[in-house]
Design an enzyme around this catalytic site. Sequence first.
Site, mmCIF file in Angstrom:
data_model
loop_
_atom_site.group_PDB
_atom_site.id
_atom_site.type_symbol
_atom_site.label_atom_id
_atom_site.label_comp_id
_atom_site.label_asym_id
_atom_site.label_seq_id
_atom_site.Cartn_x
_atom_site.Cartn_y
_atom_site.Cartn_z
ATOM 1 C CG ASP A 172 -14.763 -26.200 -27.945
ATOM 2 O OD1 ASP A 172 -15.963 -25.911 -27.807
ATOM 3 O OD2 ASP A 172 -13.931 -26.156 -27.014
ATOM 4 C CE LYS A 188 -20.088 -30.317 -30.095
ATOM 5 N NZ LYS A 188 -18.684 -29.932 -29.881
ATOM 6 N N GLY A 215 -20.658 -24.356 -25.976
ATOM 7 C CA GLY A 215 -20.652 -23.083 -26.688
ATOM 8 C C GLY A 215 -20.545 -23.395 -28.160
ATOM 9 C CG HIS A 216 -22.743 -25.755 -29.934
ATOM 10 N ND1 HIS A 216 -23.698 -26.724 -30.045
ATOM 11 C CD2 HIS A 216 -21.781 -26.272 -29.134
ATOM 12 C CE1 HIS A 216 -23.322 -27.785 -29.327
ATOM 13 N NE2 HIS A 216 -22.162 -27.526 -28.769
ATOM 14 C CD GLN A 264 -20.740 -30.953 -23.403
ATOM 15 O OE1 GLN A 264 -21.673 -31.714 -23.348
ATOM 16 N NE2 GLN A 264 -20.908 -29.655 -23.292
#
Length: 436
Positions: free
Chosen positions: A13, A16, A40-41, A223
Amino acid sequence: MPSVVVVGAQWGDEGKGKVTDFLARQADVVVRYQGGSNAGHTVHVNDQEFRLHLVPSGILYPGTICVIGNGVVVDPGALVSELDHLESRGVDTSGLRISDRAHVIFPYHHLLDAAEEDQKGQLRIGTTRRGIGPSYADKAARIGLRMADLLDWPLFEELVTRNLQAKNNLLSKVYGLPTVDPGEILDNYRQYAERLRPYITDTSLLVNNALDRGQSVVFEGAQGTMLDIDHGTYPYVTSSHPTAGGACIGAGIGPTRVDVVVGVVKAYTSRVGDGPFPTELTDELGNWLRDRGGEYGTTTGRPRRVGWLDAVALRYAVRVSGIDGIAITKLDVLSGLDVLKIAVGYQYQGEVLTEVPASAAVMYRCEPVYEEMAGFRESLQDVRSMDGLPAAARAYLQRIEELLGVPIVLVSIGSERAQTFPVKDLFAVRRAVTGL
Ligand code: GDP
Ligand code: IMO
Ligand code: MG
């Protein structure tokens, strides 16, 4: 633009998605190389927010080829939902390609992920319960099914039936849980197979061909370094390799094909899930930082644990991924603080450690040794260059560069696409590092 690997340098988080979206502007191909829908991006474009889980962050540029590499574990149901959602918002998904060697997640992986976590009790990892660990375990045990198998229906049916016998035994006899219905799985997966068939291909070939043609490729990590199964705070890690080496395995390229590694560093630290976190702030300041930074999980909505920047962990990330330059994100979140702290060592049993210990049990007992710097109060919202930053923010960044021994290449001061400014040219960074 050279070929770039984007890695998370902390516990995930870091931003990225935002950094990949920024670099993807100039890229021909964007490749996700590990993880699954645990990621989750978030990308903001013109007041619209996109939360991507499996689809690479380059998808928002029409014409960009977006690859889900062989190192990813694909939950086909989650992917189909993500594609439907993106298409309903007008995003062109025709550039997507999925590796025929990527492993497939099944409902029993989700159930086993949850069952294993529940059984661990206090020692749980705090996984996203997306079936990631059990799916990578099947891959290593050589009983996993891959996207290529999904396209070979009679074989797929036979292998799923075989696996289900063992998994149902595990669910019912070991965990006392209801079993999974093979008919339902096969019906659903047959539909996923038809929906995903046009996208499935040999993506290693595609990526290598693109590199041969001199095209720009961005490898998007999920990650972060400290969640890497080998280099992270084991066992409080994910089951893949978010570090830069993972890009080679997970995309099917040789290490010689990577030009630059960019480490994404949030201006402070966050961690979601359990495990050691030496610079964690569990006080009012922590609550302030969590709220100001909007630190709630993109995938699970869980409040993220937050804390000061940890230069011990970051120097380690630079080492294990060979990071050439760093992209600093969320600097704006720190505005309003009188003092900024950076951990430069860990106090452990009367000694000061300057390297990350292998043992999570040791790391749990480490107390950070802080360096303090003056904070800043100005809003950074409209800043578009280093010169525009308050002197204290510049000094903070300069100190990070000194401590990590690598230059800052990009600064992000807000979630919008425009709230990013490059600081150094990636080719120049590469030349400085290699002399080539
Ligand atoms: P990722 O998993 O590394 O892609 O990061 P996430 O998307 O899970 O979390 C980063 C969050 O911070 C997202 O909500 C982004 O929109 C947001 N974000 C990214 N860069 C910045 C920034 O520079 N400033 C602020 N305020 N938010 C940012
Ligand atoms: P992005 O790509 C932050 C964490 C989980 C848990 C551990 C193992 O958005 O940075 P898993 O479900 O992978 O078996 O969980 O890893 N985790 C993440 N933390 N960001 C992520 O992804 C994460 N993906 C997994 O919280 O501690
Ligand atoms: Mg995230």
